[in-house]
Design a protein around this motif. Structure first.
Motif, PDB file in Angstrom:
ATOM      1  N   LEU A 700      -2.874 -10.735  -1.250  1.00 24.96           N
ATOM      2  CA  LEU A 700      -2.027 -10.328  -2.359  1.00 24.96           C
ATOM      3  C   LEU A 700      -2.502  -8.998  -2.942  1.00 24.96           C
ATOM      4  O   LEU A 700      -1.686  -8.141  -3.293  1.00 24.96           O
ATOM      5  N   ALA A 701      -3.811  -8.819  -3.035  1.00 26.77           N
ATOM      6  CA  ALA A 701      -4.345  -7.554  -3.554  1.00 26.77           C
ATOM      7  C   ALA A 701      -3.902  -6.386  -2.678  1.00 26.77           C
ATOM      8  O   ALA A 701      -3.514  -5.325  -3.188  1.00 26.77           O
ATOM      9  N   ALA A 702      -3.916  -6.585  -1.359  1.00 28.48           N
ATOM     10  CA  ALA A 702      -3.483  -5.522  -0.448  1.00 28.48           C
ATOM     11  C   ALA A 702      -1.996  -5.219  -0.630  1.00 28.48           C
ATOM     12  O   ALA A 702      -1.583  -4.052  -0.636  1.00 28.48           O
ATOM     13  N   GLN A 703      -1.189  -6.250  -0.790  1.00 30.48           N
ATOM     14  CA  GLN A 703       0.247  -6.044  -0.995  1.00 30.48           C
ATOM     15  C   GLN A 703       0.511  -5.258  -2.278  1.00 30.48           C
ATOM     16  O   GLN A 703       1.364  -4.364  -2.303  1.00 30.48           O
ATOM     17  N   LEU A 704      -0.217  -5.592  -3.328  1.00 28.17           N
ATOM     18  CA  LEU A 704      -0.017  -4.918  -4.608  1.00 28.17           C
ATOM     19  C   LEU A 704      -0.438  -3.454  -4.528  1.00 28.17           C
ATOM     20  O   LEU A 704       0.238  -2.569  -5.064  1.00 28.17           O
ATOM     21  N   ALA A 719      -7.239   3.712  -4.042  1.00 31.71           N
ATOM     22  CA  ALA A 719      -7.194   2.604  -3.089  1.00 31.71           C
ATOM     23  C   ALA A 719      -8.388   2.656  -2.142  1.00 31.71           C
ATOM     24  O   ALA A 719      -8.939   1.614  -1.753  1.00 31.71           O
ATOM     25  N   VAL A 720      -8.806   3.849  -1.755  1.00 32.14           N
ATOM     26  CA  VAL A 720      -9.985   4.007  -0.888  1.00 32.14           C
ATOM     27  C   VAL A 720     -11.226   3.465  -1.602  1.00 32.14           C
ATOM     28  O   VAL A 720     -12.032   2.732  -1.015  1.00 32.14           O
ATOM     29  N   GLU A 721     -11.383   3.800  -2.868  1.00 27.34           N
ATOM     30  CA  GLU A 721     -12.520   3.305  -3.644  1.00 27.34           C
ATOM     31  C   GLU A 721     -12.446   1.790  -3.805  1.00 27.34           C
ATOM     32  O   GLU A 721     -13.474   1.090  -3.760  1.00 27.34           O
ATOM     33  N   PHE A 722     -11.229   1.260  -3.970  1.00 29.67           N
ATOM     34  CA  PHE A 722     -11.043  -0.183  -4.099  1.00 29.67           C
ATOM     35  C   PHE A 722     -11.495  -0.903  -2.828  1.00 29.67           C
ATOM     36  O   PHE A 722     -12.178  -1.937  -2.895  1.00 29.67           O
ATOM     37  N   VAL A 723     -11.133  -0.366  -1.685  1.00 26.00           N
ATOM     38  CA  VAL A 723     -11.536  -0.975  -0.410  1.00 26.00           C
ATOM     39  C   VAL A 723     -13.051  -0.877  -0.225  1.00 26.00           C
ATOM     40  O   VAL A 723     -13.671  -1.782   0.348  1.00 26.00           O
ATOM     41  N   ARG A 724     -13.654   0.181  -0.707  1.00 25.18           N
ATOM     42  CA  ARG A 724     -15.107   0.297  -0.598  1.00 25.18           C
ATOM     43  C   ARG A 724     -15.815  -0.783  -1.407  1.00 25.18           C
ATOM     44  O   ARG A 724     -16.849  -1.316  -1.005  1.00 25.18           O
ATOM     45  N   LEU A 732      -5.624   0.087   6.060  1.00 24.98           N
ATOM     46  CA  LEU A 732      -4.272   0.051   6.614  1.00 24.98           C
ATOM     47  C   LEU A 732      -3.360  -0.870   5.812  1.00 24.98           C
ATOM     48  O   LEU A 732      -2.163  -0.616   5.684  1.00 24.98           O
ATOM     49  N   GLU A 733      -3.918  -1.929   5.240  1.00 24.32           N
ATOM     50  CA  GLU A 733      -3.117  -2.883   4.483  1.00 24.32           C
ATOM     51  C   GLU A 733      -2.902  -2.450   3.038  1.00 24.32           C
ATOM     52  O   GLU A 733      -1.944  -2.889   2.398  1.00 24.32           O
ATOM     53  N   CYS A 734      -3.768  -1.584   2.530  1.00 25.54           N
ATOM     54  CA  CYS A 734      -3.723  -1.233   1.108  1.00 25.54           C
ATOM     55  C   CYS A 734      -2.990   0.072   0.817  1.00 25.54           C
ATOM     56  O   CYS A 734      -2.632   0.318  -0.342  1.00 25.54           O
ATOM     57  N   ILE A 735      -2.785   0.910   1.814  1.00 27.52           N
ATOM     58  CA  ILE A 735      -2.179   2.221   1.576  1.00 27.52           C
ATOM     59  C   ILE A 735      -0.841   2.284   2.291  1.00 27.52           C
ATOM     60  O   ILE A 735      -0.738   1.974   3.483  1.00 27.52           O
ATOM     61  N   ASP A 736       0.172   2.670   1.550  1.00 28.19           N
ATOM     62  CA  ASP A 736       1.519   2.740   2.102  1.00 28.19           C
ATOM     63  C   ASP A 736       1.625   3.842   3.154  1.00 28.19           C
ATOM     64  O   ASP A 736       0.806   4.775   3.193  1.00 28.19           O
TER      65      ASP A 736
END
Length: 879
Positions: A700-704, A719-724, A732-736
């Motif tokens: 769900l976090a990735a979709q949001l 989003a890059v910092e969030f994935v880190r 790939l799932e977090c960035i449109d």
């Protein structure tokens, strides 16, 4: 005795006149009357004025119930509004409003479980707010009644028109003064730092309607003086513009003209483009309908002029402190910027969908802020507390019956204005002018505003149109209604006069009693709002003060024992949670501010959420005693959700109190619903994604996050910092896949991923897929296209595709051939790839074409030295 009683009736009537005249002025300085304490004060003033008006029943024998026929549809509309707060069988509510039934059954029930009783439902999705709004609008009944009874003579009508126009003019002067000296403003600053209000009004469009209504009053006085002094009106054949010069020889006319000019200045400085357009529309109606001849050309001219002026209506709010003329200059007539990009256009599509979903009965008064949340398809990132179109808002909240009743009321007002055309009394001609101008202003401005529901505005409207309906019923020959303040005491009075007085008195008493019954509710709501504001202030400024928090919590709980409302429950939940947290902090016996801060940090709910899910990874497991401390807060949240099934706050609190209810399914459902409600707000989607990831709901976090980067691509860097921070997530799932988001992410990853072990592998996976998503050929400007191709070249170089990188650099140079830095980078790449001859040719060509000759001279010199070394090396090899 008779003289004393007659004098008492006269004095009481004039006291009521003064109170009613000052009412909109006082409300205007009290933020337009939007605070709930203002509503309580409004009720007291209206009821007191209506009671004082009762004495006029016997001094106006010609006033009958026919003069106040407009109160019938008004009363029916208020009664219909009151029904929305009543509960009915769930199937019946579903038939009346599918949207309301869905709010309780489809949106609320999954969060409360199957044990919740939904056999009976309110027709409103926010019963507490609907009750309060209905109580406020009940005040229209005595206000409309007293307007017809009290302002039936010329002297009182002229007084109230003068008082309103002069009082509003003073507000304009105050607003202009605040523009010069902002520190003098009583209005709190906007949280976003954007100036959206004027004077004491928090919304500039609401203020503009206030000023336009004052202009209507000034025009009413001017029309009256014209008819009195020269015996003509603007719609007479013999009227000439030069006749207006007589106004400057008349004191009352000068006062009215001065007030009119000041209010016009207010419209020009308040920043409301809708206000200036609606003022033009009002003047078009006054000088078009009143003065124009019959025929289609008059209506065509009015329509075209209104349409052209209305193009300015749909414009976004401008910058800080901008005047109306400043904001008019923001329009780009070539691109349409400032018109087609207004968020209201897209939001109105959601409004229509919401209204259709709630047919035929509507969602209930004062529910729009939540009613539209499940139906967002085309809206904007802002949370619309109002539809910014009062007619659409009426459709959503009141459905078909409410719309029809309002149409009937408007029809009766217009019919009364047309009847005033035939009246010969000069004051009727003034009221007619004021009424037509007000109709034009309200009809046009409220297409893009909601100012009519502001108490300072609707009090003027009710008084003005109450006078219109009463005066229109007097007929065509009577120049002034007969006023005989001795009729009550005369022995020769007729029985019919008594029956008229008594029947009108019954209507007035019923209206006063209806308003009086609402006073306790308005007082209690005002008390609750003050308590809630105090609680919010405590949590904001004294969150370490456990004693103050406990006292605030005790006060709210004591109030909850008397009456339960949504806002009290939310305040109680917040205070309960903070009190539980502070109790735990001080149980650890910290010494000094640093230890208190550390203990406070260690009791965050986010840590409890993590500790509940991963007790082995946490330093401090959540004990049963700690859970029970937060149990009261959870109970308050659940009860608040039942009172506002589409509320955002209860869902958010259910999420960060999930360590108390420990229901993963409920947490996910709340997060999903929050994501739907905040579907167009990237900031809120990111916050919800943070909560989801904190609860291990990574999908769900990735979709949001993907949705957030679609709405606002520049946030891809976050989003890059969030994935880190959450390695289980994938870039790939977090960035449109949109090109801007891809470019932002690629640029950041190329600069940082090599030095970050966590991101390195994820970055390689993402960068390999990003090449086909940059879409550099779709960039609009030269610089954007060149930068995109340069980024694509860097990406190919990182992936080891030298030839492809060279091709992208060449494309970048072709896109922006005047960029010397880009061309030097391309030449350097040619040298690295072994294309020395081409590199030398391009360097020589660039030296003659570019202004930065030193860079290319250096490159030519370096390549010449390399060639010389190569020749010497080959000669040595031959020897």
């Amino acid at each position: 005795m008779e003289t004393l009683l007659r004098l008492s009736i006269t004095v009481a009537a004039w006291v009521a006149v003064v109170m009613v005249a000052l009412l909109p002025i006082g409300l205007g300085f009290d933020f337009g009357g939007v605070l709930w304490w203002s509503h309580h004060a409004l009720a007291l003033v209206v009821i007191a004025s209506a009671c004082l008006t009762l004495g006029t029943l016997w001094s106006h024998p010609k006033l009958t119930l026919r003069h106040q026929l407009v109160m019938v549809p008004l009363g029916l509309w208020i009664a219909y509004s009151w029904l929305h707060r009543c509960s009915f069988d769930a199937s019946f509510v579903g038939w009346l409003s599918q949207g309301t039934a869905a709010a309780y059954q489809d949106w609320m029930q999954p969060l409360l479980g199957a044990g919740s009783d939904l056999s009976r439902l309110p027709m409103s999705i926010a019963p507490d707010y609907t009750r309060h709004a209905t109580c406020v609008f009940v005040l229209l009944l005595p206000l409309a009644w007293l307007s017809g009874r009290l302002f039936s003579t010329s002297s009182r009508i002229v007084f109230v028109l003068h008082a309103i126009s002069i009082g509003v003019s003073l507000h304009v002067l105050y607003g202009i003064t605040c523009l010069i000296h902002p520190e003098w403003s009583i209005r709190p600053a906007n949280e976003m730092g954007i100036e959206t209000g004027f004077g004491a009004f928090v919304n500039r469009n609401n203020a503009a309607l206030y000023f336009n209504l004052a202009i209507a009053c000034s025009l009413g006085v001017i029309g009256w003086r014209l008819a009195t002094v020269i015996g003509q009106q603007v719609d007479e054949d013999d009227f000439e513009i030069a006749d207006l010069l007589v106004l400057f020889n008349d004191f009352q006319s000068l006062v009215a003209v001065g007030s009119l000019l000041v209010c016009c200045l207010g419209i020009l400085t308040c920043g409301s483009r809708a206000g200036i357009v609606s003022a033009f529309a009002g003047l078009l109606i006054v000088f078009g309908i009143m003065r124009g001849r019959k025929g289609i050309f008059r209506w065509v001219a009015i329509f075209l002029a209104t349409f052209l002026l209305g193009a300015i209506l749909f414009l976004p709010v401008g910058g800080r402190g901008s005047t109306t003329l400043d904001r008019l200059r923001d329009i780009d007539l070539n691109s349409g910027e400032g018109v087609i990009d207004d968020s209201r256009w897209s939001h109105w599509g959601d409004s229509i969908d919401t209204g259709l979903a709630h047919l035929p009965a509507g969602a209930g008064l004062s529910t729009y802020a939540w009613a539209y949340l499940p139906y967002q398809n085309t809206g904007s990132r802002a949370w619309f507390h109002h539809a910014e179109n009062i007619w659409l808002e009426l459709f959503v909240e009141q459905g078909i019956p409410g719309v029809l009743l309002v149409v009937v009321i408007i029809g009766m007002i217009i019919h009364s204005l047309r009847k005033l055309n035939e009246n010969v009394d000069p004051v009727d001609q003034g009221i007619r002018t004021a009424g037509w101008f007000a109709v034009g202003v309200i009809g046009i401005s409220q297409i893009a505003d909601f100012g009519l529901i502001i108490p300072a505005n609707f009090t003027i409207v009710v008084v003005l149109f109450g006078i219109v309906c009463t005066r229109a019923a007097f007929g065509t020959t009577q120049s002034e209604p007969e006023v005989d303040e001795t009729i009550l005491f005369r022995s020769d009075r007729k029985t019919s006069i008594g029956r008229t007085a008594w029947s009108s008195m019954i209507v007035g008493v019923l209206a006063i009693l209806s308003a009086a019954l609402c006073v306790p509710t308005l007082r209690d709501d005002a008390t609750d709002q003050a308590l809630v504001r105090s609680a919010a202030l405590t949590l904001q400024s004294s969150y370490y003060d456990s004693g103050r928090v406990r006292r605030g919590y005790a006060a709210v709980e004591e109030r909850l024992a008397q009456r339960e409302t949504y806002e009290l429950l939310i305040a109680s939940a917040d205070l309960s949670r903070q009190s539980a947290r502070l109790n735990e902090v001080f149980e650890r016996e910290p010494e000094g501010s640093s230890e208190i801060t550390s203990a406070y940090e260690n009791t965050r709910t986010s840590k409890y959420r993590r500790a509940w899910r991963h007790p082995d990874e946490s330093e401090h497991a959540v004990s049963d005693a700690e859970i029970e401390r937060y149990r009261p807060a959870l109970e308050r949240v659940e009860r608040a959700l039942q009172r506002l099934p589409l509320g955002v706050e209860p869902r958010a609190k259910l999420v960060y109190l999930d360590f108390v209810h420990q229901d993963v399914r409920l947490t996910r459902a709340a997060l999903q619903q929050l994501g739907e409600f905040q579907h167009h707000s990237p900031e809120q989607l990111i916050q919800i994604a943070e909560w989801a990831a904190g609860g291990d709901d990574y999908d769900l976090a990735a979709q949001l996050w993907k949705r957030a980067t679609l709405l606002q691509p520049r946030r891809a860097r976050f989003a890059v910092e969030f994935v880190r921070r959450y390695p289980k997530l994938s870039l790939l799932e977090c960035i449109d896949d949109n090109s801007v988001a891809q470019q932002v992410a690629v640029k950041l990853l190329l600069a940082t991923a090599a030095d970050d072990e966590v991101l390195r592998q994820k970055a390689t996976e993402f960068l390999q897929q990003a090449d086909g998503k940059l879409h550099c050929n779709q960039c609009e400007t030269i610089s954007e296209g060149a930068s995109c191709y340069e980024l694509a070249a860097d990406l190919q170089s990182y992936l080891g595709n030298g030839e492809s990188a060279l091709e992208h650099l060449e494309s970048a140079v072709k896109r922006d051939p005047s960029n010397s830095l880009l061309k030097s980078k391309w030449i350097a790449r040619l040298r690295e790839m072994g294309y020395h001859r081409q590199a030398l040719q391009e360097a020589r060509r660039s030296r003659t074409q570019m202004t930065d000759t030193a860079t290319f001279d250096k490159m030519i010199k370096e390549m010449a030295e390399e060639d010389l070394k190569e020749v010497e090396s080959s000669k040595k090899a031959e020897r």
